[in-house]
Design a protein around this motif. Structure first.
Motif, short mmCIF file in Angstrom:
data_model
loop_
_atom_site.label_atom_id
_atom_site.label_comp_id
_atom_site.label_asym_id
_atom_site.label_seq_id
_atom_site.Cartn_x
_atom_site.Cartn_y
_atom_site.Cartn_z
N ALA A 10 0.83 -1.21 0.00
CA ALA A 10 0.00 0.00 0.00
C ALA A 10 0.86 1.26 0.00
CB ALA A 10 -0.93 -0.01 1.22
N GLU A 11 1.97 1.20 0.70
CA GLU A 11 2.86 2.37 0.76
C GLU A 11 3.43 2.73 -0.61
OE1 GLU A 11 5.65 1.18 3.75
OE2 GLU A 11 4.51 2.09 5.39
N ARG A 12 3.64 1.71 -1.47
CA ARG A 12 4.16 2.01 -2.81
C ARG A 12 3.15 2.86 -3.59
NH1 ARG A 12 7.22 -0.33 0.02
NH2 ARG A 12 8.87 -1.79 -0.60
N ILE A 13 1.87 2.57 -3.42
CA ILE A 13 0.83 3.33 -4.12
C ILE A 13 0.73 4.74 -3.54
CG2 ILE A 13 -1.60 3.42 -4.77
CD1 ILE A 13 -1.68 0.36 -4.31
N ALA A 14 0.66 4.82 -2.22
CA ALA A 14 0.54 6.12 -1.56
C ALA A 14 1.74 7.00 -1.87
CB ALA A 14 0.38 5.93 -0.05
N SER A 15 2.92 6.43 -1.83
CA SER A 15 4.15 7.21 -2.07
C SER A 15 4.17 7.79 -3.47
CB SER A 15 5.39 6.34 -1.85
OG SER A 15 5.47 5.93 -0.51
N LYS A 16 3.70 7.02 -4.44
CA LYS A 16 3.69 7.51 -5.82
C LYS A 16 2.71 8.68 -5.97
CE LYS A 16 5.69 6.59 -8.75
NZ LYS A 16 6.90 7.26 -9.32
N LEU A 55 -4.21 0.59 2.11
CA LEU A 55 -4.06 1.90 1.47
C LEU A 55 -5.07 2.89 2.03
CD1 LEU A 55 -2.89 3.78 -0.74
CD2 LEU A 55 -4.55 2.75 -2.33
N VAL A 56 -6.30 2.46 2.20
CA VAL A 56 -7.34 3.33 2.76
C VAL A 56 -6.98 3.72 4.20
CG1 VAL A 56 -9.77 3.46 3.44
CG2 VAL A 56 -9.14 2.43 1.25
N GLU A 84 -5.28 7.87 8.05
CA GLU A 84 -4.36 8.28 9.10
C GLU A 84 -3.67 9.59 8.76
OE1 GLU A 84 -1.67 5.05 9.57
OE2 GLU A 84 -3.17 3.70 10.45
N LYS A 85 -3.30 9.74 7.49
CA LYS A 85 -2.60 10.94 7.04
C LYS A 85 -3.02 11.24 5.61
CE LYS A 85 1.98 13.09 7.15
NZ LYS A 85 3.43 12.87 7.41
N PRO A 86 -4.14 11.95 5.43
CA PRO A 86 -4.69 12.20 4.10
C PRO A 86 -3.69 12.87 3.15
CG PRO A 86 -6.28 12.80 5.78
CD PRO A 86 -4.98 12.54 6.49
N PHE A 87 -3.74 12.47 1.89
CA PHE A 87 -2.92 13.07 0.85
C PHE A 87 -3.83 13.43 -0.33
CE2 PHE A 87 -2.44 8.46 1.12
CZ PHE A 87 -2.90 8.02 -0.11
N ASP A 88 -3.35 14.31 -1.18
CA ASP A 88 -4.16 14.82 -2.29
C ASP A 88 -4.37 13.75 -3.36
OD1 ASP A 88 -5.46 16.33 -4.18
OD2 ASP A 88 -3.68 17.47 -4.78
N GLN A 146 -13.21 -0.31 -3.22
CA GLN A 146 -12.02 -0.53 -2.39
C GLN A 146 -11.06 0.65 -2.41
OE1 GLN A 146 -10.17 -4.18 -3.72
NE2 GLN A 146 -11.82 -5.48 -2.93
N VAL A 147 -11.05 1.41 -3.52
CA VAL A 147 -10.03 2.46 -3.67
C VAL A 147 -10.62 3.82 -4.05
CG1 VAL A 147 -7.95 3.17 -4.91
CG2 VAL A 147 -8.29 0.76 -4.35
N VAL A 148 -11.35 3.87 -5.15
CA VAL A 148 -11.75 5.16 -5.72
C VAL A 148 -12.61 5.98 -4.77
CG1 VAL A 148 -13.00 6.28 -7.62
CG2 VAL A 148 -11.53 4.30 -8.07
N GLU A 149 -13.69 5.43 -4.29
CA GLU A 149 -14.57 6.18 -3.38
C GLU A 149 -13.93 6.43 -2.02
OE1 GLU A 149 -18.42 4.29 -3.39
OE2 GLU A 149 -19.04 5.45 -5.17
N PRO A 150 -13.29 5.42 -1.38
CA PRO A 150 -12.68 5.68 -0.08
C PRO A 150 -11.57 6.74 -0.12
CG PRO A 150 -12.94 3.33 -0.41
CD PRO A 150 -13.24 3.98 -1.72
N LEU A 151 -10.86 6.85 -1.25
CA LEU A 151 -9.78 7.83 -1.35
C LEU A 151 -10.26 9.15 -1.97
CD1 LEU A 151 -7.98 5.40 -0.64
CD2 LEU A 151 -6.34 6.21 -2.34
N GLY A 152 -11.52 9.24 -2.31
CA GLY A 152 -12.04 10.47 -2.87
C GLY A 152 -11.49 10.80 -4.25
#
Length: 245
Positions: A17-23, A47-48, A53-57, A87-93
């Motif tokens: 998950a960190e690889r996705i968030a970091s990118k 990832l969610v 825990e620490k929202p990103f754009d 799983q991803v699109v809606e939870p991450l906005g």
């Protein structure tokens, strides 16, 4: 190829998950390809959790699914669209306009392949492509024997996946499902690839894919040729490659 062996299954989910968030944090306008399946569900959940825990754009990121099951509704839980949306699109906005998937009911599936490919590859090659791996070495719906030069095409589901999707989602026997997938050539265009695998049932194929000959009989073996590919494995999936390291 870089190989990362996680300390545990939870650590595997978190590192993947960190690889996705970091990118996304590194490049807010990044184009990211995701996969669906039993392995990636846990990754998306992690990832969610990172995002909460620490929202990103996520307002500018583009997300697409590597493949889709044809001839089933997007409301069906076997649909890759449904899985990634929930799983991803809606939870991450992530804006729906930035979520790209092929139409599983397109009247001309060959044309839909070209349309999908034009939106997610070539000059717009993904910044990160997350990949799962089947027990027979398939990536996406690129089954053994798929030419390495293949581009987006209409494949088929292997028997075990077809049976599982029908059983878990009450899909009638007369519904003929297929797989619209980016081809191996499209996948290899990705700037960075992360292959993820967990469970002892993946140990044999991981050894073949990462340390065996590069062969169309094992589609994932082509990843050995990619200039920026990382394999993230849990301890069980990695148990047969330790001797190679």
């Amino acid at each position: 190829m870089k190989i990362t062996i996680a300390k545990s299954l939870d650590d595997f989910y978190k590192q993947s998950a960190e690889r996705i968030a970091s990118k996304i944090i590194e490049k807010p306008k990044s184009i990211i390809g995701l996969s669906t399946g039993r392995t990636t569900g846990g990754i998306h959940k992690a990832l969610v959790e990172l995002y909460r825990e620490k929202p990103f754009d996520t307002s500018q990121v583009t997300v697409f699914g590597l493949d889709e099951v044809t001839n089933i509704s997007r409301e069906c839980k076997a649909s890759c669209y449904w899985l990634l949306l929930n799983q991803v699109v809606e939870p991450l906005g992530i804006p729906l306009s930035n979520f790209i998937m092929p139409d599983p009911f397109a009247k001309d599936l060959q044309r839909e392949c070209r349309k999908f490919e034009d939106r997610v590859s070539n000059d717009n090659a993904s910044d990160l492509q997350m990949l799962g791996i089947g027990e027979n070495g398939h990536i996406g719906f690129n089954q053994p024997g798929t030419p390495f030069g293949s581009t987006t095409w209409i494949s088929y589901l292997d028997d075990s996946l077809d049976e599982r999707l029908r059983r878990e989602n009450n899909i009638a026997p007369d519904v003929k499902m297929g797989g619209l997938t980016l081809g191996i050539k499209n996948i290899m265009w990705s700037k960075k690839i992360v292959l993820v695998a967990s469970g002892k049932n993946k140990a044999d194929i991981i050894e073949k894919a990462l340390f065996g000959p590069v062969s169309e009989d094992v589609p994932a073996s082509v990843l050995q040729l990619h200039p920026d590919c990382e394999a993230i494995l849990d301890p069980e999936a990695a148990q047969q490659i330790v001797k190679h390291l």
